[in-house]
Design a protein around this motif. Structure first.
Motif, PDB file in Angstrom:
ATOM      1  N   VAL A   1       0.821  -1.506   0.346  1.00 58.06           N
ATOM      2  CA  VAL A   1      -0.145  -0.371   0.013  1.00 58.06           C
ATOM      3  C   VAL A   1       0.901   1.351   0.074  1.00 58.06           C
ATOM      4  CG1 VAL A   1      -2.100  -0.672   1.140  1.00 58.06           C
ATOM      5  CG2 VAL A   1       0.272   0.481   2.610  1.00 58.06           C
ATOM      6  N   VAL A   2       0.415   2.359   0.090  1.00 55.50           N
ATOM      7  CA  VAL A   2       0.762   3.272  -0.060  1.00 55.50           C
ATOM      8  C   VAL A   2       0.431   4.507   0.964  1.00 55.50           C
ATOM      9  CG1 VAL A   2       1.505   5.445  -1.740  1.00 55.50           C
ATOM     10  CG2 VAL A   2       1.675   3.327  -2.759  1.00 55.50           C
ATOM     11  N   LEU A   3       1.440   4.489   1.759  1.00 55.67           N
ATOM     12  CA  LEU A   3       0.476   5.244   2.799  1.00 55.67           C
ATOM     13  C   LEU A   3       1.017   6.763   3.385  1.00 55.67           C
ATOM     14  CD1 LEU A   3      -2.155   5.488   4.077  1.00 55.67           C
ATOM     15  CD2 LEU A   3      -1.559   4.188   5.668  1.00 55.67           C
ATOM     16  N   GLU A   4       0.912   7.354   4.043  1.00 51.49           N
ATOM     17  CA  GLU A   4       2.444   8.250   4.430  1.00 51.49           C
ATOM     18  C   GLU A   4       1.189   9.215   5.873  1.00 51.49           C
ATOM     19  OE1 GLU A   4       4.182  11.116   2.328  1.00 51.49           O
ATOM     20  OE2 GLU A   4       2.283  12.433   2.590  1.00 51.49           O
ATOM     21  N   ARG A   5       2.111   9.481   6.760  1.00 54.31           N
ATOM     22  CA  ARG A   5       1.545  10.091   7.986  1.00 54.31           C
ATOM     23  C   ARG A   5       2.232  11.683   7.919  1.00 54.31           C
ATOM     24  NH1 ARG A   5       4.202   9.460  12.842  1.00 54.31           N
ATOM     25  NH2 ARG A   5       5.052   7.340  12.415  1.00 54.31           N
ATOM     26  N   HIS A   6       1.265  12.806   8.129  1.00 55.40           N
ATOM     27  CA  HIS A   6       1.722  14.076   8.938  1.00 55.40           C
ATOM     28  C   HIS A   6       2.190  13.947  10.556  1.00 55.40           C
ATOM     29  CE1 HIS A   6       1.228  15.304   4.826  1.00 55.40           C
ATOM     30  NE2 HIS A   6       0.433  14.660   4.844  1.00 55.40           N
ATOM     31  N   LEU A   7       3.337  14.786  10.594  1.00 51.89           N
ATOM     32  CA  LEU A   7       3.820  14.748  12.081  1.00 51.89           C
ATOM     33  C   LEU A   7       2.878  16.287  12.699  1.00 51.89           C
ATOM     34  CD1 LEU A   7       5.130  12.371  11.800  1.00 51.89           C
ATOM     35  CD2 LEU A   7       6.705  13.054  13.127  1.00 51.89           C
ATOM     36  N   TYR A   8       3.138  16.516  13.955  1.00 48.12           N
ATOM     37  CA  TYR A   8       2.436  18.214  14.381  1.00 48.12           C
ATOM     38  C   TYR A   8       3.007  17.779  15.539  1.00 48.12           C
ATOM     39  CZ  TYR A   8      -0.560  17.383  10.073  1.00 48.12           C
ATOM     40  OH  TYR A   8      -0.910  17.940   8.843  1.00 48.12           O
ATOM     41  N   THR A   9       2.906  19.087  15.930  1.00 51.36           N
ATOM     42  CA  THR A   9       3.610  19.776  17.158  1.00 51.36           C
ATOM     43  C   THR A   9       2.419  19.894  18.415  1.00 51.36           C
ATOM     44  OG1 THR A   9       3.533  21.970  16.881  1.00 51.36           O
ATOM     45  CG2 THR A   9       5.693  20.695  16.084  1.00 51.36           C
ATOM     46  N   PRO A  10       2.545  19.243  19.344  1.00 54.42           N
ATOM     47  CA  PRO A  10       1.513  20.147  19.507  1.00 54.42           C
ATOM     48  C   PRO A  10       0.485  21.262  19.953  1.00 54.42           C
ATOM     49  CG  PRO A  10       3.179  18.714  21.353  1.00 54.42           C
ATOM     50  CD  PRO A  10       3.442  18.786  19.960  1.00 54.42           C
ATOM     51  N   ASP A  11       2.080  22.348  20.234  1.00 54.87           N
ATOM     52  CA  ASP A  11       1.245  23.766  19.392  1.00 54.87           C
ATOM     53  C   ASP A  11       0.043  23.946  18.624  1.00 54.87           C
ATOM     54  OD1 ASP A  11       1.929  24.525  22.137  1.00 54.87           O
ATOM     55  OD2 ASP A  11       3.489  25.015  20.924  1.00 54.87           O
ATOM     56  N   GLN A  12       1.560  23.219  17.430  1.00 54.69           N
ATOM     57  CA  GLN A  12       0.189  23.732  15.758  1.00 54.69           C
ATOM     58  C   GLN A  12      -1.077  22.955  16.212  1.00 54.69           C
ATOM     59  OE1 GLN A  12       2.682  21.219  13.716  1.00 54.69           O
ATOM     60  NE2 GLN A  12       3.620  22.969  12.735  1.00 54.69           N
ATOM     61  N   ILE A  13      -1.594  22.218  16.351  1.00 52.75           N
ATOM     62  CA  ILE A  13      -2.801  21.757  16.914  1.00 52.75           C
ATOM     63  C   ILE A  13      -3.729  22.221  18.043  1.00 52.75           C
ATOM     64  CG2 ILE A  13      -4.226  19.434  18.116  1.00 52.75           C
ATOM     65  CD1 ILE A  13      -2.292  18.961  15.295  1.00 52.75           C
ATOM     66  N   ALA A  14      -3.005  23.139  18.556  1.00 47.84           N
ATOM     67  CA  ALA A  14      -3.859  23.717  19.306  1.00 47.84           C
ATOM     68  C   ALA A  14      -4.341  25.171  18.823  1.00 47.84           C
ATOM     69  CB  ALA A  14      -2.800  24.255  20.953  1.00 47.84           C
ATOM     70  N   SER A  15      -3.526  24.981  17.916  1.00 49.62           N
ATOM     71  CA  SER A  15      -3.680  26.779  17.867  1.00 49.62           C
ATOM     72  C   SER A  15      -4.989  26.116  16.099  1.00 49.62           C
ATOM     73  CB  SER A  15      -2.739  26.911  16.517  1.00 49.62           C
ATOM     74  OG  SER A  15      -1.661  27.388  16.901  1.00 49.62           O
ATOM     75  N   HIS A  16      -5.320  24.788  15.829  1.00 48.07           N
ATOM     76  CA  HIS A  16      -6.293  24.162  15.521  1.00 48.07           C
ATOM     77  C   HIS A  16      -7.230  24.268  15.710  1.00 48.07           C
ATOM     78  CE1 HIS A  16      -4.530  24.333  11.309  1.00 48.07           C
ATOM     79  NE2 HIS A  16      -3.245  23.790  11.198  1.00 48.07           N
ATOM     80  N   LEU A  17      -6.876  23.846  17.040  1.00 47.83           N
ATOM     81  CA  LEU A  17      -8.767  23.614  18.115  1.00 47.83           C
ATOM     82  C   LEU A  17      -8.569  25.585  18.776  1.00 47.83           C
ATOM     83  CD1 LEU A  17      -6.984  21.067  20.224  1.00 47.83           C
ATOM     84  CD2 LEU A  17      -8.605  21.045  18.780  1.00 47.83           C
ATOM     85  N   GLU A  18      -8.095  26.449  19.004  1.00 48.26           N
ATOM     86  CA  GLU A  18      -8.725  27.462  19.209  1.00 48.26           C
ATOM     87  C   GLU A  18      -9.219  28.165  17.624  1.00 48.26           C
ATOM     88  OE1 GLU A  18      -6.399  32.060  20.788  1.00 48.26           O
ATOM     89  OE2 GLU A  18      -5.233  29.691  20.123  1.00 48.26           O
ATOM     90  N   ALA A  19      -8.844  27.907  16.832  1.00 47.39           N
ATOM     91  CA  ALA A  19      -9.492  28.799  15.391  1.00 47.39           C
ATOM     92  C   ALA A  19     -10.229  28.046  14.777  1.00 47.39           C
ATOM     93  CB  ALA A  19      -8.395  28.569  14.117  1.00 47.39           C
ATOM     94  N   ALA A  20     -10.791  26.629  15.661  1.00 48.72           N
ATOM     95  CA  ALA A  20     -12.045  26.471  15.769  1.00 48.72           C
ATOM     96  C   ALA A  20     -13.574  26.229  16.771  1.00 48.72           C
ATOM     97  CB  ALA A  20     -11.946  24.976  15.209  1.00 48.72           C
ATOM     98  N   GLY A  21     -13.185  27.114  17.621  1.00 48.57           N
ATOM     99  CA  GLY A  21     -13.291  27.490  18.803  1.00 48.57           C
ATOM    100  C   GLY A  21     -13.276  26.665  20.041  1.00 48.57           C
ATOM    101  N   LEU A  22     -12.623  26.398  19.881  1.00 53.20           N
ATOM    102  CA  LEU A  22     -12.376  24.881  21.361  1.00 53.20           C
ATOM    103  C   LEU A  22     -11.564  26.040  22.394  1.00 53.20           C
ATOM    104  CD1 LEU A  22     -12.546  21.581  19.049  1.00 53.20           C
ATOM    105  CD2 LEU A  22     -14.193  22.699  20.736  1.00 53.20           C
TER     106      LEU A  22
END
Length: 220
Positions: free
Chosen positions: A174-195
């Motif tokens: 299969v062809v499959l890759e995963r992306h890594l994110y820092t906790p701060d990056q995800i926290a920024s997305h959560l905040e932008a979504a209103g969380l």
């Protein structure tokens, strides 16, 4: 905003990969024994939050073969699972016939607004490029009730990993890759979504190659 091909989630490719490996995946990961105690502690905190602040209705978004749905059910949650792969959903229905599972995309969740008191994204964002994250968190927030909770788990870091080789041991090409994110990056997305972030845990890599991160957030 128009996304370039490299920014888009390869929906067909990810679906094809998990449809291919679904039966072996379900056999190899039948329960939460692959999770470290700290990982399960975050799941426990999430379950406690949603059962104490509402009726415990939880969406396991990216449920795979249903092992985490079962874990949350055993802790008092009323779980609905959804996954992009119809074969993974078939495994979930086979192994957990008393639970409800649906085929669907995290970018277009097949549920009305304010449906759940909790949304779980347990390693469900890892195949999504950075530009696609906002849509996933927006959808998760849409189906989350006011003051509901969201828990997201992912590999922490930067860059991408080719994970195709992990499935070759089972004879799958299969062809499959995963992306890594820092906790701060995800926290920024959560905040932008209103969380609002409630807490986070970063566990250093054990048998894994990368650190593992978990963020618990609340709506409202």
């Amino acid at each position: 905003m128009t996304l370039s091909p490299s920014d888009r989630l390869d929906v067909r490719g990810v679906r094809r990969a998990y449809d291919t490996v679904a039966e072996d995946y379900a056999a190899y990961f039948p329960d939460t024994s692959a999770e470290a105690p700290l990982d399960r502690a975050m799941l426990d905190a999430f379950a406690a939050a949603v059962t104490s602040s509402g009726d415990g209705r939880v969406l396991d978004a990216g449920c795979g073969a249903g092992r985490i749905s079962r874990y949350l059910t055993e802790r008092g949650c009323l779980v609905q699972g959804v996954d992009l792969s119809s074969s993974m959903v078939a495994m979930a229905r086979r192994d957990h016939p008393d639970l409800a599972f649906t085929v669907g995309s995290l970018t277009e969740l097949p549920y009305p607004d304010d449906e759940f008191v909790g949304v779980l994204l347990w390693y469900s964002i890892i195949h999504t490029p950075p530009a696609g994250l906002a849509r996933i968190f927006a959808e998760a927030t849409r189906v989350l009730r006011p003051t509901g909770h969201l828990l997201v788990g992912f590999q922490a870091g930067e860059g991408t990993r080719d994970v195709s080789g992990a499935y070759r041991q089972f004879g799958h090409e299969v062809v499959l890759e995963r992306h890594l994110y820092t906790p701060d990056q995800i926290a920024s997305h959560l905040e932008a979504a209103g969380l609002r972030e409630v807490g986070r845990l970063v566990r250093r890599a054990g048998r894994e190659k990368d650190d593992q991160a978990f963020l618990l957030a609340r709506a409202g």
